[in-house]
Write an enzyme that holds these catalytic residues in place. Structure first.
Site, PDB file in Angstrom:
ATOM      1  CG  ASP A  28       8.692 -33.622   0.426  1.00  0.00           C
ATOM      2  OD1 ASP A  28       8.977 -33.304   1.595  1.00  0.00           O
ATOM      3  OD2 ASP A  28       8.611 -34.807   0.049  1.00  0.00           O
ATOM      4  CB  ALA A  29      11.298 -27.724   1.683  1.00  0.00           C
ATOM      5  CE  LYS A  30      11.102 -35.564   3.570  1.00  0.00           C
ATOM      6  NZ  LYS A  30      10.833 -35.322   2.129  1.00  0.00           N
ATOM      7  NE  ARG A  31      15.139 -25.931   3.037  1.00  0.00           N
ATOM      8  CZ  ARG A  31      15.330 -26.638   1.932  1.00  0.00           C
ATOM      9  NH1 ARG A  31      15.014 -27.918   1.929  1.00  0.00           N
ATOM     10  NH2 ARG A  31      15.836 -26.097   0.857  1.00  0.00           N
ATOM     11  CB  THR A  61       7.217 -31.427   4.149  1.00  0.00           C
ATOM     12  OG1 THR A  61       8.423 -31.287   3.380  1.00  0.00           O
ATOM     13  CG2 THR A  61       6.117 -32.002   3.276  1.00  0.00           C
TER      14      THR A  61
END
EC number: 4.1.1.23
Length: 285
Positions: free
Chosen positions: A92-95, A116
């Site tokens: 879950d890095a939201k990059r 993510t």
């Protein structure tokens, strides 16, 4: 569906579970009996994995809890250990970013199975992720935090809210069958709407557990042909704080036997929480 989602389907069927265990190893909540370990977050995660892997379809470490030198070491060990138990790992890095920066972020997929990403810089910022046909790419669409409505509910000229346009774009971007959406269980009506509009895209559904999301809606609308994930982080990994109240303060511990008892109780509670959630979700599958 390709690669990641095929593997995820196999895992779901094998353990009869759609539970994603969020490995949010908050250093401030690591039990005192692990404080003297070389990498406390890794020591914590290893025990959580030992306690929960038979109930986990996936592990989801949140990169925010590993953004330092020791944290990245702990994360690498965690990913390798999870893979050793045959459980896929979703970071879950939201990059996402422009050009070469996004290509560097996409290198995270060399070590994990899925990631993510945030869509608000457009298709080109996601291309380095989307082109990895073997990996899962979960696009933030309608997450579980209340403030998400500040942007996600904005009405476009077409009359649709922004989150629905994100879902439609993700459907267009799904050329390799490797795209999923992040849609929170705290917004069951949006879950239902999005499932109708993108029937073939699996969802990662956070918010069940500590955030009090709708478990029934998470399962009914989160799965595409049986594939999807319902995540719980704090509700599982810190369940032992109630079972072993001395774990943080150290108060009342008397020698190694007491410490071992605290540890067994603490991580036993995590295993039980994962099992309960699996059974709860399976009632709606």
């Amino acid at each position: 569906m390709t690669a990641f989602f095929d593997r995820l389907r196999e895992r779901i069927e094998r353990v009869d579970s759609v539970v994603s265990v969020g490995l949010d190893a908050d250093p401030d909540r690591i039990p005192d009996f692990l404080a003297d370990r070389d990498l406390p977050r890794w020591a914590f995660n290893r025990r959580i994995i030992d306690a929960t892997h038979e109930h986990a379809a996936c592990y989801k470490p949140n990169a925010a809890f590993y953004e330092d030198a020791d944290g990245w070491r702990a994360l690498r060990e965690t990913v390798a250990y999870a893979h050793g138990t045959d459980v896929p790992v979703l970071l879950d890095a939201k990059r996402a970013d422009i050009g070469n920066t996004s290509r560097q972020y996409a290198a995270l997929l060399d070590d994990v199975d899925a990631i993510t990403v945030t869509p608000y810089m457009g298709r080109d910022s996601l291309d380095p992720f989307l082109s990895r046909a073997d990996a899962g790419v979960f696009v933030l669409c309608r997450p579980s935090n209340p403030g998400g409505a500040d942007l996600q509910d904005l009405e476009l000229a077409s009359g649709e809210p922004l989150y629905r346009r994100v879902a439609a774009l993700a459907d267009l971007w799904n050329e390799h069958g490797n795209v999923g959406l992040v849609v929170g269980a705290t917004a069951p009506e949006e879950l239902e709407t999005l499932r109708a509009e993108v029937p073939d895209i699996p969802f990662l559904v956070p918010g069940v557990g500590a955030q009090g999301g709708d478990a029934e809606a998470a399962v009914e609308y989160g799965l595409a042909d049986g594939v999807g994930l319902v995540n719980s982080s704090r509700g599982i990994i810190f369940a032992g704080e109630q079972r072993s109240p001395n774990a943080r303060s150290g108060a009342g511990n008397a020698g190694e036997d007491a410490a071992a008892g605290d540890e067994a109780a603490y991580f036993g509670a995590a295993g039980e929480a994962a099992k309960r959630l699996k059974k709860r979700l399976n009632r709606y599958r």
